[in-house]
Design a protein around this motif. Structure first.
Motif, PDB file in Angstrom:
ATOM      1  N   ARG A   1       0.844  -1.191   0.000  1.00 21.10           N
ATOM      2  CA  ARG A   1       0.000   0.000   0.000  1.00 21.10           C
ATOM      3  C   ARG A   1       0.882   1.245   0.000  1.00 21.10           C
ATOM      4  O   ARG A   1       1.485   1.581   1.021  1.00 21.10           O
ATOM      5  CB  ARG A   1      -0.932  -0.019   1.219  1.00 21.10           C
TER       6      ARG A   1
ATOM      7  N   ASN B   1       2.142   2.195   3.920  1.00 23.98           N
ATOM      8  CA  ASN B   1       1.463   1.681   5.106  1.00 23.98           C
ATOM      9  C   ASN B   1       2.479   1.087   6.078  1.00 23.98           C
ATOM     10  O   ASN B   1       3.340   0.300   5.686  1.00 23.98           O
ATOM     11  CB  ASN B   1       0.451   0.625   4.666  1.00 23.98           C
ATOM     12  N   ILE B   2       2.368   1.461   7.347  1.00 27.13           N
ATOM     13  CA  ILE B   2       3.409   1.101   8.330  1.00 27.13           C
ATOM     14  C   ILE B   2       3.545  -0.419   8.523  1.00 27.13           C
ATOM     15  O   ILE B   2       4.651  -0.929   8.743  1.00 27.13           O
ATOM     16  CB  ILE B   2       3.160   1.820   9.685  1.00 27.13           C
ATOM     17  N   ILE B   3       2.456  -1.153   8.377  1.00 28.37           N
ATOM     18  CA  ILE B   3       2.534  -2.611   8.535  1.00 28.37           C
ATOM     19  C   ILE B   3       3.265  -3.228   7.347  1.00 28.37           C
ATOM     20  O   ILE B   3       4.130  -4.091   7.505  1.00 28.37           O
ATOM     21  CB  ILE B   3       1.110  -3.203   8.677  1.00 28.37           C
TER      22      ILE B   3
ATOM     23  N   MET C   1       6.933  -2.432   7.860  1.00 31.42           N
ATOM     24  CA  MET C   1       7.633  -3.269   8.839  1.00 31.42           C
ATOM     25  C   MET C   1       7.908  -4.662   8.282  1.00 31.42           C
ATOM     26  O   MET C   1       8.933  -5.257   8.561  1.00 31.42           O
ATOM     27  CB  MET C   1       6.826  -3.364  10.130  1.00 31.42           C
ATOM     28  N   ARG C   2       6.961  -5.176   7.517  1.00 34.30           N
ATOM     29  CA  ARG C   2       7.147  -6.510   6.937  1.00 34.30           C
ATOM     30  C   ARG C   2       8.324  -6.488   5.949  1.00 34.30           C
ATOM     31  O   ARG C   2       9.181  -7.354   5.986  1.00 34.30           O
ATOM     32  CB  ARG C   2       5.868  -6.932   6.213  1.00 34.30           C
TER      33      ARG C   2
ATOM     34  N   LYS D   1      12.260  -5.716   7.170  1.00 28.72           N
ATOM     35  CA  LYS D   1      12.871  -6.518   8.233  1.00 28.72           C
ATOM     36  C   LYS D   1      14.288  -6.971   7.888  1.00 28.72           C
ATOM     37  O   LYS D   1      15.077  -7.244   8.781  1.00 28.72           O
ATOM     38  CB  LYS D   1      11.980  -7.699   8.610  1.00 28.72           C
TER      39      LYS D   1
ATOM     40  N   ALA E   1      11.528   1.689  11.657  1.00 30.14           N
ATOM     41  CA  ALA E   1      10.366   2.585  11.684  1.00 30.14           C
ATOM     42  C   ALA E   1      10.495   3.635  12.784  1.00 30.14           C
ATOM     43  O   ALA E   1      10.043   4.770  12.632  1.00 30.14           O
ATOM     44  CB  ALA E   1       9.085   1.780  11.859  1.00 30.14           C
TER      45      ALA E   1
ATOM     46  N   ARG F   1      11.957   6.821  11.613  1.00 29.75           N
ATOM     47  CA  ARG F   1      11.453   7.356  10.356  1.00 29.75           C
ATOM     48  C   ARG F   1      10.326   8.348  10.556  1.00 29.75           C
ATOM     49  O   ARG F   1       9.668   8.368  11.592  1.00 29.75           O
ATOM     50  CB  ARG F   1      10.977   6.211   9.467  1.00 29.75           C
ATOM     51  N   LYS F   2      10.120   9.139   9.496  1.00 28.66           N
ATOM     52  CA  LYS F   2       8.970  10.040   9.506  1.00 28.66           C
ATOM     53  C   LYS F   2       7.702   9.202   9.398  1.00 28.66           C
ATOM     54  O   LYS F   2       7.578   8.365   8.505  1.00 28.66           O
ATOM     55  CB  LYS F   2       9.020  10.964   8.284  1.00 28.66           C
ATOM     56  N   ILE F   3       6.760   9.471  10.294  1.00 23.17           N
ATOM     57  CA  ILE F   3       5.510   8.708  10.331  1.00 23.17           C
ATOM     58  C   ILE F   3       4.351   9.689  10.228  1.00 23.17           C
ATOM     59  O   ILE F   3       4.387  10.760  10.840  1.00 23.17           O
ATOM     60  CB  ILE F   3       5.368   7.960  11.683  1.00 23.17           C
TER      61      ILE F   3
ATOM     62  N   GLY G   1       0.090   9.348  10.257  1.00 26.67           N
ATOM     63  CA  GLY G   1      -1.203   8.653  10.212  1.00 26.67           C
ATOM     64  C   GLY G   1      -1.152   7.231   9.680  1.00 26.67           C
ATOM     65  O   GLY G   1      -1.907   6.872   8.777  1.00 26.67           O
ATOM     66  N   GLY G   2      -0.267   6.427  10.228  1.00 23.73           N
ATOM     67  CA  GLY G   2      -0.228   5.025   9.832  1.00 23.73           C
ATOM     68  C   GLY G   2       0.637   4.743   8.614  1.00 23.73           C
ATOM     69  O   GLY G   2       0.638   3.628   8.111  1.00 23.73           O
TER      70      GLY G   2
END
Lengths: 361, 304
Positions: B120, B130-132, B135-136, B139, B148, B151-153, B155-156
């Motif tokens: 996404r 998308n943060i998920i 992360m996947r 790794k 993460a 990192r700049k984040i 809203g998810g």
């Protein structure tokens, strides 16, 4: 009422008052779970965070894992302000409030550390839950509907993510999420380049923004207004200046970490975890594990809202010192060793289950 | 309409698969059809280059079908070989190849590849992932700047530059090549290609006795041909040396790494041995994000 979402996909484990452990149990429906629990009356009831096609199989590889909820475990035990209150020598029964390595009375090193449960511990755990929820909402973009908060029945809370795309995550991704919640691996050296330290803007999201906000306030507290302004505006700060004042960055990191939630990471990345069944009684308190809404979290007081036993009177002989406590709006104790008192069952259970007294017939 | 050179450059994509799916060829046809002899030759070359860790050959932009079939055949051979090292080598090769061919790609096409790979990703000034998914995919990129937490984040989402977005997509390519496919027994022409490959020596006979569980799992990963991040390699090499492994024995372990370069690996191992670096503690390795949980002794698996 006992409840378990997707009950037919979970493995259950029960521990009885007879200390027998019953594992690898599955139920086709909520009704059969409820009648089983009414029948055996477990001291502790657990179910798997994992969802399986054949949850009753003993070997993991035969179960057919479909996914697992992500669980965050917050326990006040060991957190500042909620530690042990009693040290007890198992050899000669000497007890005292302060820590001891060996018993001053008999010299034995068989010391049992004991804790009590009170409103203060619940408040400390609740503050951690709120930090966690803030990170899940702001950084992970989760909505309230994606998150479930529950009281464990003892000194803490469970937070679960229900969002579908989290169910399939592997162990490594879970460990990464758990680490992120605790700001593990944060490294301000990533802001350093040949042009100096270029710190994040204070309005940035994530840990970078939290770090910069902490850094700016520490600079101001120490009279470095100009530097604070430069950081605010995203101007680079000379490397040698910052390197000579590393303590500022270290202090900013520890202030930033105050916003990190204190979770037990090992729980979060364990997809084989078993966790307490909602609305079952906790065998160390007699209090009820229960699911909470956000509104309820702030006001929640387990000694009013999670009482799981009746008020019928019970006689208890006090074995070890019991501090003053309150349940159901009534105040009890403090009690001394060898006192015999008559109490409502919910108050008596707390004393007995925490091994500070025994029932007298 | 997807252009032909898009398909030739990204033969791993679902788009590319669609092009050949219509023909619905059997494994025998893939192995014997004379029209596919070019694709078979290219598949062999793909695997040879992957094993030798050498650069990929330029895609034939006018003949996407051969590119696509050659990747399909290479993956079939990998699957049939049941060799995890070969699987990792091909994944590494395809991931590097993606980095090269996507260098001048349009932003629009990068987003198209992302969606094809199930990542996404949106473009709002910077690339938002998308943060998920982030992360996947990140790794294996264990450099602190990829974590993460640094990192700049928003809203998810994790925010990335264009080059970083490409690097993350290269990881998604690796993930796709690593994923398993259903394959019947390999027909003889494919077995011949497999046998012709010059695979690295397999056996490391040294006993694992005395190694931390954490280090043992790193050793297992590298022996499966997984690409370990730098800190993991340092941790592994220093622990093995401290456990009494010789420099040559440690070097043999690193031969299984998909990006193994003897000169560099030898130099680094010698440096660790010469300077006598202390192996990192369990705690340190945990803080680097290596071997989640394996350092601790597992207790009864229940929470309150």
């Amino acid at each position: 009422m006992i409840f378990a979402p997707e009950v037919e996909k979970r493995e259950f484990m029960f521990m009885g008052f007879d200390d027998v452990v019953r594992r690898y149990i599955s139920f086709k429906s909520l009704d059969s779970l409820r009648s089983y629990m009414a029948d055996i009356v477990p001291r502790h009831a657990y179910y798997s965070v994992g969802l399986y096609r054949r949850p009753e199989m003993r070997k993991m590889e035969q179960r057919g894992l479909e996914g697992a909820e992500i669980l965050f475990d917050i326990d006040a035990t060991g957190l500042k302000g909620c530690s042990y209150d009693l040290y007890f020598c198992e050899n000669c029964s000497h007890e005292q409030d302060s820590e001891m390595a060996v018993c001053p009375s008999c010299g034995s090193d068989k010391i049992k550390k004991m804790d009590w449960i009170d409103e203060r511990c619940i408040a400390i755990a609740r503050a951690e839950v709120k930090k966690l929820l803030k990170i899940l909402r702001e950084d992970f973009g989760l909505k309230d509907d994606d998150i479930l908060v529950s009281y464990t029945g003892n000194r803490g809370f469970h937070v679960r993510i229900l969002a579908k795309d989290f169910l399939k995550l592997g162990k490594e991704e879970r460990a990464e999420i758990a680490g992120y919640i605790g700001a593990k691996g944060f490294d301000y050296e990533v802001f350093s380049s040949s042009g100096g330290y270029r710190f994040p803007k204070p309005d940035e999201g994530g840990w970078r923004g939290r770090f910069s906000r902490a850094l700016i306030s520490i600079l101001r507290e120490n009279g470095m207004e100009e530097i604070a302004k430069d950081v605010e505006q995203g101007k680079p700060i000379e490397r040698s200046f910052m390197r000579k004042r590393r303590w500022i960055m270290e202090k900013a990191v520890s202030r930033m970490r105050e916003e990190a939630a204190n979770i037990d990471e090992a729980v979060t990345f364990d997809i084989q975890r078993l966790t307490r069944v909602p609305n079952s009684l906790h065998g160390k308190t007699g209090l009820r594990a229960m699911t909470l809404t956000y509104g309820e979290l702030d006001e929640f007081n387990p000694f009013l809202d999670a009482i799981g036993l009746s008020a019928s009177p019970m006689k208890v002989r006090i074995l070890r010192k019991v501090p003053k406590f309150s349940v159901n709006g009534l105040s009890f104790g403090p009690y001394k060793r060898d006192e015999v008192v008559e109490l409502p069952a919910y108050a008596a259970a707390l004393i007995v289950l925490r091994e500070r007294g025994k029932t007298e017939i | 309409m997807t252009s032909l050179d898009f398909l030739a450059k990204y033969p791993f994509s679902e788009e590319a698969k669609k092009l050949v799916e219509r023909e619905n060829l059997s494994i025998e046809e893939l192995a014997y059809d004379p029209l596919l002899s070019k694709a078979r030759k290219m598949a062999k070359e793909r695997l040879e280059r992957a094993v030798l860790r050498s650069a990929f050959s330029q895609p034939d932009l006018l003949d996407p079908a051969s590119e696509i079939y050659s990747l399909i055949i290479a993956r079939i051979i990998v699957e049939g070989s049941k060799d995890e090292i070969l699987r990792n080598l091909l994944a590494e090769h395809e991931s590097k190849r993606f980095m090269q061919v996507s260098r001048d790609e349009s932003d629009e096409n990068l987003l198209k590849i992302a969606s094809d790979l199930g990542v996404r990703m949106e473009l709002k000034g910077e690339f938002h992932v998308n943060i998920i998914d982030y992360m996947r995919l990140s790794k294996r990129l264990r450099d602190p700047r990829w974590r993460a937490v640094n990192r700049k984040i928003e809203g998810g989402n994790v925010l990335l530059s264009r080059d970083e977005a490409r690097r993350l997509l290269a990881e998604a390519v690796r993930e796709r090549i690593l994923s398993k496919i259903e394959v019947p027994e390999l027909p003889p022409p494919f077995m011949d290609i497999l046998k012709s490959l010059n695979m690295p020596k397999k056996a490391v006979k040294k006993s694992k006795k005395g190694l931390l569980p954490c280090v043992e799992s790193l050793l297992d990963s590298i022996m499966r041909g997984e690409n370990l991040p730098h800190v993991a390699r340092f941790a592994l090499a220093s622990h093995l040396l401290a456990a009494g492994w010789s420099k040559e024995e440690v070097l043999d372990v690193f031969r299984h790494s998909p990006d193994f370069k003897e000169k560099i690996a030898r130099y680094q191992i010698e440096q660790i041995a010469k300077k006598g670096y202390r192996p990192p503690s369990c705690r340190k390795m945990m803080s680097w994000g290596l071997c989640p949980g394996e350092c601790r002794v597992r207790k009864v698996a229940k929470a309150d």
